[in-house]
Design an enzyme around this catalytic site. Structure first.
Site, PDB file in Angstrom:
ATOM      1  N   SER A   1     -20.293  -1.226  24.130  1.00  0.00           N
ATOM      2  CA  SER A   1     -20.838   0.132  24.251  1.00  0.00           C
ATOM      3  C   SER A   1     -20.492   0.789  25.580  1.00  0.00           C
ATOM      4  O   SER A   1     -21.097   1.794  25.957  1.00  0.00           O
ATOM      5  CB  SER A   1     -22.367   0.100  24.134  1.00  0.00           C
ATOM      6  OG  SER A   1     -22.769  -0.626  23.035  1.00  0.00           O
TER       7      SER A   1
ATOM      8  N   SER B   1     -26.865  -6.924  23.493  1.00  0.00           N
ATOM      9  CA  SER B   1     -26.693  -8.337  23.171  1.00  0.00           C
ATOM     10  C   SER B   1     -25.235  -8.785  23.391  1.00  0.00           C
ATOM     11  O   SER B   1     -24.978  -9.855  23.935  1.00  0.00           O
ATOM     12  CB  SER B   1     -27.159  -8.542  21.733  1.00  0.00           C
ATOM     13  OG  SER B   1     -26.408  -9.455  21.066  1.00  0.00           O
ATOM     14  N   ASN B   2     -24.264  -7.952  23.023  1.00  0.00           N
ATOM     15  CA  ASN B   2     -22.876  -8.412  23.174  1.00  0.00           C
ATOM     16  C   ASN B   2     -22.457  -8.444  24.633  1.00  0.00           C
ATOM     17  O   ASN B   2     -21.659  -9.274  25.050  1.00  0.00           O
ATOM     18  CB  ASN B   2     -21.917  -7.621  22.264  1.00  0.00           C
ATOM     19  CG  ASN B   2     -21.493  -6.306  22.833  1.00  0.00           C
ATOM     20  OD1 ASN B   2     -20.625  -6.248  23.688  1.00  0.00           O
ATOM     21  ND2 ASN B   2     -22.117  -5.228  22.384  1.00  0.00           N
TER      22      ASN B   2
ATOM     23  N   CYS C   1     -22.987   1.592  12.053  1.00  0.00           N
ATOM     24  CA  CYS C   1     -21.653   0.992  11.982  1.00  0.00           C
ATOM     25  C   CYS C   1     -21.449   0.378  10.590  1.00  0.00           C
ATOM     26  O   CYS C   1     -22.331  -0.335  10.093  1.00  0.00           O
ATOM     27  CB  CYS C   1     -21.527  -0.097  13.049  1.00  0.00           C
ATOM     28  SG  CYS C   1     -19.967  -0.983  12.901  1.00  0.00           S
TER      29      CYS C   1
ATOM     30  N   GLU D   1     -30.897  -4.058  14.918  1.00  0.00           N
ATOM     31  CA  GLU D   1     -30.001  -4.309  13.772  1.00  0.00           C
ATOM     32  C   GLU D   1     -30.669  -5.273  12.779  1.00  0.00           C
ATOM     33  O   GLU D   1     -30.645  -5.051  11.569  1.00  0.00           O
ATOM     34  CB  GLU D   1     -28.681  -4.917  14.271  1.00  0.00           C
ATOM     35  CG  GLU D   1     -27.744  -5.278  13.128  1.00  0.00           C
ATOM     36  CD  GLU D   1     -26.535  -6.098  13.589  1.00  0.00           C
ATOM     37  OE1 GLU D   1     -26.003  -5.836  14.677  1.00  0.00           O
ATOM     38  OE2 GLU D   1     -26.132  -6.997  12.831  1.00  0.00           O
TER      39      GLU D   1
ATOM     40  N   HIS E   1     -26.007   1.048  23.121  1.00  0.00           N
ATOM     41  CA  HIS E   1     -26.705   0.419  24.249  1.00  0.00           C
ATOM     42  C   HIS E   1     -26.043   0.789  25.571  1.00  0.00           C
ATOM     43  O   HIS E   1     -25.559  -0.073  26.288  1.00  0.00           O
ATOM     44  CB  HIS E   1     -26.688  -1.105  24.089  1.00  0.00           C
ATOM     45  CG  HIS E   1     -27.850  -1.615  23.316  1.00  0.00           C
ATOM     46  ND1 HIS E   1     -27.764  -2.688  22.467  1.00  0.00           N
ATOM     47  CD2 HIS E   1     -29.131  -1.221  23.265  1.00  0.00           C
ATOM     48  CE1 HIS E   1     -28.938  -2.914  21.924  1.00  0.00           C
ATOM     49  NE2 HIS E   1     -29.786  -2.038  22.385  1.00  0.00           N
TER      50      HIS E   1
ATOM     51  N   CYS F   1     -18.961  -9.581  13.681  1.00  0.00           N
ATOM     52  CA  CYS F   1     -17.942  -8.548  13.863  1.00  0.00           C
ATOM     53  C   CYS F   1     -16.784  -9.041  14.739  1.00  0.00           C
ATOM     54  O   CYS F   1     -17.004  -9.636  15.789  1.00  0.00           O
ATOM     55  CB  CYS F   1     -18.625  -7.351  14.505  1.00  0.00           C
ATOM     56  SG  CYS F   1     -17.490  -6.151  15.109  1.00  0.00           S
TER      57      CYS F   1
HETATM   58 FE1  F3S Z   1     -19.914  -2.258  14.813  1.00  0.00          FE
HETATM   59 FE2  F3S Z   1     -18.906  -4.447  15.734  1.00  0.00          FE
HETATM   60 FE3  F3S Z   1     -19.177  -2.415  17.260  1.00  0.00          FE
HETATM   61  S1  F3S Z   1     -20.658  -4.262  14.419  1.00  0.00           S
HETATM   62  S2  F3S Z   1     -20.956  -1.325  16.513  1.00  0.00           S
HETATM   63  S3  F3S Z   1     -17.808  -2.543  15.505  1.00  0.00           S
HETATM   64  S4  F3S Z   1     -19.494  -4.528  17.868  1.00  0.00           S
END
Ligand code: F3S
Length: 278
Positions: free
Chosen positions: A261, A218-219, A92, A122, A36, A189
């Site tokens: 990202s 989103s993050n 991922c 996802e 993203h 994660c």
């Molecule tokens: Fe994977 Fe976590 Fe990054 S799910 S893409 S390591 S934020």
């Protein structure tokens, strides 16, 4: 004004891995945006000629196609394997985990509950692995549980990797009150948490916060909302061109964080521009 970076920020393991893969396959294309972040996607295009396909129908027989970090639905993967010369999977591994859980648990006769955003790629990918697509349910809140009718007495739960643990727990608590068997998998994660905890800490000290990341990520949006809880002057930007001089007037401490990202070179340009305002 002091400028400080959060103790954890930016690229996570999955994104670094996907970018390394894309750089290895020059002249390929990704199925959907790899990550993203538009600036990084442009860099991959300019420096490595990595293109971007939005639809399966764009794929040509000689293509090497890379699957994005968020993964793609199972049937799209099948189609892709038929139409492209080579398919490289940059999903991922933390996203592959809930895909496999959904596949295995639904095979074992569990109804599937996903805590996440139905529109997120996802989640679309993860839900596609259910054996019975009519018995996979996506919720964002406890309230969403009300309208669900599970086909089975056993329920298996996974969460979108970037969701908040606290909200996941609320949903699980509500679910367990009404169901005999609930299997909960913590698929959230850690990279997201580490960035979130660090954002929470630094935003408590800051009188202006800059959150750098894709506006559709989103993050990144979650980092922004955490920062807003502690610092009302928290701004979400994609790159340095969006910075406004006025945000920094009479401020003493500028905190900076970045979504999973966001590449370091974008962050550095933001810092340089803020420095130039001083
Ligand atoms: Fe994977 Fe976590 Fe990054 S799910 S893409 S390591 S934020």
């Amino acid at each position: 004004m002091k400028i400080e970076l959060a103790s954890n920020y930016g690229f996570c393991f999955g994104v670094k891995r996907a970018i390394d893969i894309a750089q290895k396959y020059e002249n390929s294309a990704t199925m959907g945006p790899l990550i993203h972040n538009q600036d990084e996607i442009n860099r991959l295009k300019n420096d490595f000629n990595v293109g971007l396909y939005s639809n399966l129908s764009d794929v040509k027989p000689n293509d090497t196609v890379i699957i994005r970090t968020h993964g793609i639905p199972k049937n799209d993967l099948k189609e892709l394997k038929k139409s492209a010369k080579k398919v490289i999977n940059a999903t991922c591994p933390f996203v592959t985990t809930p895909q496999n859980i959904v596949k295995n648990m639904s095979k074992e006769g569990y109804s599937i509950l996903i805590f996440g955003d139905l529109e997120h790629p996802e989640v679309k990918g993860v839900m596609s692995y259910a054996a019975d697509l009519e018995d996979v349910h996506v919720v964002l809140s406890v309230k969403d549980l009300e309208k669900i009718i599970f086909k089975n007495k056993k329920i298996a739960c996974v969460a979108q990797t970037t969701k908040k643990k606290e909200c996941y727990l609320e949903i699980i608590n509500a679910l367990i009150l009404k169901n005999k068997e609930v299997r909960v998998f913590n698929t959230i994660c850690d990279a997201t948490f580490e960035n979130q905890d660090a954002a929470r800490e630094i935003s408590k000290k800051a009188d202006v916060m800059i959150v750098i990341g894709g506006k559709s990520s989103s993050n990144t949006k979650q980092l922004h909302s955490i920062c807003l809880e502690n610092c009302k002057d928290s701004h979400l930007i994609e790159n340095e061109t969006e910075l406004e001089n006025s945000w920094f007037k009479n401020k003493e401490f500028c905190g900076i964080t970045a979504g999973a990202s966001t590449p370091d070179w974008v962050i550095q340009k933001v810092i340089d521009k803020i420095e130039s305002f001083k």
